[in-house]
Design an enzyme around this catalytic site. Structure first.
Site, PDB file in Angstrom:
ATOM      1  N   LYS A 231     -51.236  24.568  67.320  1.00  0.00           N
ATOM      2  CA  LYS A 231     -52.440  23.848  67.725  1.00  0.00           C
ATOM      3  C   LYS A 231     -53.378  24.713  68.571  1.00  0.00           C
ATOM      4  O   LYS A 231     -54.589  24.457  68.596  1.00  0.00           O
ATOM      5  CB  LYS A 231     -52.056  22.571  68.481  1.00  0.00           C
ATOM      6  CG  LYS A 231     -51.475  21.492  67.571  1.00  0.00           C
ATOM      7  CD  LYS A 231     -52.410  21.134  66.418  1.00  0.00           C
ATOM      8  CE  LYS A 231     -51.882  19.996  65.569  1.00  0.00           C
ATOM      9  NZ  LYS A 231     -52.737  19.745  64.377  1.00  0.00           N
TER      10      LYS A 231
ATOM     11  N   ASP B 279     -52.944  19.734  56.911  1.00  0.00           N
ATOM     12  CA  ASP B 279     -53.305  19.392  58.292  1.00  0.00           C
ATOM     13  C   ASP B 279     -54.613  19.984  58.804  1.00  0.00           C
ATOM     14  O   ASP B 279     -55.322  19.330  59.543  1.00  0.00           O
ATOM     15  CB  ASP B 279     -52.168  19.832  59.223  1.00  0.00           C
ATOM     16  CG  ASP B 279     -52.237  19.174  60.591  1.00  0.00           C
ATOM     17  OD1 ASP B 279     -52.408  17.942  60.641  1.00  0.00           O
ATOM     18  OD2 ASP B 279     -52.132  19.889  61.600  1.00  0.00           O
TER      19      ASP B 279
ATOM     20  N   ARG C 116     -46.532  18.160  72.549  1.00  0.00           N
ATOM     21  CA  ARG C 116     -47.544  18.946  73.250  1.00  0.00           C
ATOM     22  C   ARG C 116     -47.701  18.467  74.694  1.00  0.00           C
ATOM     23  O   ARG C 116     -47.404  17.335  75.020  1.00  0.00           O
ATOM     24  CB  ARG C 116     -48.889  18.842  72.529  1.00  0.00           C
ATOM     25  CG  ARG C 116     -48.945  19.551  71.195  1.00  0.00           C
ATOM     26  CD  ARG C 116     -50.330  19.466  70.566  1.00  0.00           C
ATOM     27  NE  ARG C 116     -50.764  18.085  70.374  1.00  0.00           N
ATOM     28  CZ  ARG C 116     -51.603  17.442  71.163  1.00  0.00           C
ATOM     29  NH1 ARG C 116     -52.142  18.042  72.215  1.00  0.00           N
ATOM     30  NH2 ARG C 116     -51.945  16.190  70.917  1.00  0.00           N
TER      31      ARG C 116
ATOM     32  N   SER D 274     -51.797   9.586  63.322  1.00  0.00           N
ATOM     33  CA  SER D 274     -50.390   9.322  63.025  1.00  0.00           C
ATOM     34  C   SER D 274     -50.180   7.852  62.664  1.00  0.00           C
ATOM     35  O   SER D 274     -50.698   6.953  63.332  1.00  0.00           O
ATOM     36  CB  SER D 274     -49.529   9.676  64.252  1.00  0.00           C
ATOM     37  OG  SER D 274     -48.179   9.416  64.011  1.00  0.00           O
TER      38      SER D 274
ATOM     39  N   ARG E 121     -39.641  17.254  63.832  1.00  0.00           N
ATOM     40  CA  ARG E 121     -40.564  18.012  62.991  1.00  0.00           C
ATOM     41  C   ARG E 121     -39.826  18.978  62.077  1.00  0.00           C
ATOM     42  O   ARG E 121     -38.723  19.434  62.372  1.00  0.00           O
ATOM     43  CB  ARG E 121     -41.519  18.824  63.867  1.00  0.00           C
ATOM     44  CG  ARG E 121     -42.470  17.983  64.692  1.00  0.00           C
ATOM     45  CD  ARG E 121     -43.670  17.560  63.906  1.00  0.00           C
ATOM     46  NE  ARG E 121     -44.627  16.800  64.693  1.00  0.00           N
ATOM     47  CZ  ARG E 121     -45.873  16.552  64.319  1.00  0.00           C
ATOM     48  NH1 ARG E 121     -46.304  17.015  63.153  1.00  0.00           N
ATOM     49  NH2 ARG E 121     -46.678  15.835  65.062  1.00  0.00           N
TER      50      ARG E 121
ATOM     51  N   LYS F 156     -51.569   9.330  56.041  1.00  0.00           N
ATOM     52  CA  LYS F 156     -52.266  10.527  55.542  1.00  0.00           C
ATOM     53  C   LYS F 156     -51.367  11.377  54.649  1.00  0.00           C
ATOM     54  O   LYS F 156     -51.759  11.781  53.554  1.00  0.00           O
ATOM     55  CB  LYS F 156     -52.767  11.347  56.740  1.00  0.00           C
ATOM     56  CG  LYS F 156     -53.482  12.628  56.375  1.00  0.00           C
ATOM     57  CD  LYS F 156     -54.311  13.146  57.548  1.00  0.00           C
ATOM     58  CE  LYS F 156     -53.451  13.549  58.716  1.00  0.00           C
ATOM     59  NZ  LYS F 156     -52.964  14.944  58.618  1.00  0.00           N
ATOM     60  N   THR F 157     -50.154  11.646  55.121  1.00  0.00           N
ATOM     61  CA  THR F 157     -49.229  12.481  54.341  1.00  0.00           C
ATOM     62  C   THR F 157     -48.839  11.792  53.042  1.00  0.00           C
ATOM     63  O   THR F 157     -48.835  12.391  51.961  1.00  0.00           O
ATOM     64  CB  THR F 157     -47.973  12.801  55.165  1.00  0.00           C
ATOM     65  OG1 THR F 157     -48.363  13.493  56.352  1.00  0.00           O
ATOM     66  CG2 THR F 157     -47.008  13.664  54.373  1.00  0.00           C
TER      67      THR F 157
ATOM     68  N   HIS G 195     -59.483  18.366  60.976  1.00  0.00           N
ATOM     69  CA  HIS G 195     -58.077  17.972  61.111  1.00  0.00           C
ATOM     70  C   HIS G 195     -57.791  16.953  60.011  1.00  0.00           C
ATOM     71  O   HIS G 195     -57.903  15.753  60.197  1.00  0.00           O
ATOM     72  CB  HIS G 195     -57.848  17.361  62.495  1.00  0.00           C
ATOM     73  CG  HIS G 195     -56.414  17.160  62.837  1.00  0.00           C
ATOM     74  ND1 HIS G 195     -55.987  16.245  63.765  1.00  0.00           N
ATOM     75  CD2 HIS G 195     -55.285  17.763  62.375  1.00  0.00           C
ATOM     76  CE1 HIS G 195     -54.671  16.287  63.868  1.00  0.00           C
ATOM     77  NE2 HIS G 195     -54.222  17.204  63.026  1.00  0.00           N
TER      78      HIS G 195
END
Length: 529
Positions: free
Chosen positions: A198, A254, A56, A235, A319, A239-240, A217
């Site tokens: 986003k 997400d 981004r 990050s 990604r 979390k994942t 989020h």
């Protein structure tokens, strides 16, 4: 430019002979390959590269400063204003540019799995692979829904159009502009597909609170008994990994909303980081990358066309985008009840936060606003020792409204629905990064499982003398000595010194929040100076 003018120009564009509306996945894959926009991998996914921008561009993001939002937006470095005239001029230029393309692709769909709170959207793309991306990331309409689809927000993405900062009022050739009055997102000068995802999340972060819905989020899953869990974390916090549980079904990975009905996924797909991805570590993600999925900036073997997920030559931010249906263990539609358990994940490289702690409502609001984790030495140029980093509400780049708006909503919902909140440190124990060691993943899983199953609701706790956190004395499957960080350090004095250092950083960061109940700071933050 008035609202009628905006709609008229879009309508004219969509009537052009170059417009391709709602192409299927196979059709889009054919277009991508025919136009040399990407390569077909051995697994059937499309792999595209994004050139200069592999992430981004937060400094190139703007919100139109119009009468609708002027007094509502939290203006600053995250939400920078651009004037209506500058937006209107760029808008006209971009549409003229798209009219001259040989093909332009349109996707119509939704953001928000709860039909009561869905936002009908359309995305207009210069690139076929971008259209494939949004087809997989947003919620796809049924044939019946498509017939009645009336878009309420339009994303226009023209990566090949580059702004002239001196003329167009931007900072560079790249721009991501949201006009809430015109209900348009205008993107140019960047091929990074994540900007589209986003930007809609930012839109929902503005629209949902107006209806009493907390946008979040986070990832979310649900157990066999219907118990819902939310996982917040930046990050590198796990979390994942921790939300992917074979015994629980995934709601989403997400972005979610929390309404009076419960939790719902904002998206229809997943946008997973895949650097160092392996079937052994993350089988669900690995197996989801198949025909119709989109890989971004992943290096392929020239002969076999197999992805090399360990190769970060183009970027560490590789990604994969795929529909949530590519995951076997999901909730469909992506909605569930109110959260029973909320988990805030942090990777504390200072090694001083407990591996798990129970939070009061005030502490939950404090740590939600703080959004703390650590940058590690060696991960960025110039970082030679662990650095505290704070991302408000675990998603500061996407919050148009003042952060306290979201924190106060969280506190109200915790009160109303009785959610239990835990802080889980997946970082270091026994010392800071370089001295201690990373928290044992098996222990972390055991702690999270105990929290989700209610085994920590009435457990005996001890209060941390620096941060004021309630630390369980016993967790099934975890040695007692691991639970209190001060007992894992060789020197208690060294621990206290480092803990006070981190507590000071929390306090310094929290000074930026105003118009907040003093209870949040005094009852929620570190207790010792």
């Amino acid at each position: 430019m008035n609202d009628l003018g905006i709609k008229s120009e879009v309508s004219q564009l969509l009537q052009g002979n170059n417009i391709q509306i709602q192409l299927s996945v196979p059709q889009l894959v054919e277009k991508v390959l025919a136009r040399n926009e990407g390569q077909l991998t051995a697994t059937g996914a499309i792999c595209a590269t994004t050139g200069t921008y592999t992430g981004r561009s937060p400094k190139d993001k703007f919100i139109v400063n119009d009468s609708l939002v002027r007094d509502k937006i939290d203006w600053g470095s995250v939400n920078e204003p651009i004037e209506e005239e500058a937006f209107a001029n760029l808008y006209t230029k971009v549409l003229a540019y798209l009219k001259d393309r040989d093909e332009v692709y349109v996707f119509k769909g939704f953001a928000g799995a709860d039909k009561k709170h869905q936002l009908p959207i359309q995305v207009i793309n210069e690139y076929a692979w971008h259209n494939l991306f949004v087809h997989q990331l947003f919620i796809r309409p049924t044939e019946a829904e498509l017939l009645d689809h009336q878009s309420e927000f339009t994303v226009i993405s023209a990566p090949g159009f580059k702004a002239n900062p001196e003329v167009d009022g931007t900072k560079s050739e790249t721009f991501i502009i949201i006009s809430f009055e015109q209900r348009v997102v205008l993107i140019g000068g960047t091929e990074y597909a994540g900007e589209m995802k986003k930007s809609i999340f930012s839109v929902m972060n503005y629209l949902l609170p107006e209806n009493g819905i907390l946008p979040m989020h986070c990832s979310a899953n649900v157990g066999r008994e219907g118990d819902v869990a939310l996982f917040f974390g930046l990050s590198g916090t796990g979390k994942t990994t921790l939300s992917a549980d074979p015994n629980r079904r995934l709601i989403g990975d997400d972005e979610h909303g929390w309404s009076s009905n419960g939790v719902f996924n904002i998206e229809g797909g997943c946008y997973a980081k895949c650097i160092n991805l392996s079937k052994e570590k993350e089988p669900q993600i690995f197996d989801a990358i198949r025909f119709g999925s989109v890989l971004e900036n992943v290096v392929l073997n020239k002969e076999s066309r197999l992805p090399d997920y360990d190769d970060g030559t183009l970027t560490e931010n590789t990604r994969a985008a795929y529909p949530i249906q590519a995951i076997d263990n999901i909730v469909e539609p992506s909605i569930a009840g109110h959260p029973n358990t909320i988990v805030f994940l942090t990777a504390d490289a200072f090694g001083v936060l407990p591996p798990i702690a129970k939070l009061t409502k005030e502490q939950a609001m404090y740590h939600f606003l703080s959004g703390y984790t650590s940058k590690l030495a060696g991960t960025e140029r110039g970082v030679t020792s662990p650095e505290a980093t704070f991302s408000t509400c675990f998603g500061s780049p996407f919050l148009p409204l003042p952060a306290t708006t979201y924190a106060e909503m969280l506190g109200e919902k915790i009160d109303e629905y009785g959610a239990r909140v835990f802080l889980v440190n997946t970082g270091w124990t026994g010392g800071e990064y370089g001295t201690g060691k990373r928290m044992n993943l098996a222990y972390t899983r055991a702690m999270v499982q105990a929290a989700l199953e209610g085994e920590l609701n009435n457990v005996e706790t001890v209060k941390d003398e620096i941060f004021g956190l309630d630390i369980p004395l016993h967790v099934p499957g975890v040695p007692d000595e691991v639970l209190q960080p001060i007992k894992t350090w060789a020197s208690e004095d060294s621990y206290l010194e480092k803990a006070r250092e981190l507590a000071g950083k929390f306090r310094e960061n929290f000074l930026k929040f105003s118009n907040l109940s003093p209870d949040i700071d005094t009852k929620g933050g570190p207790t010792a100076k």
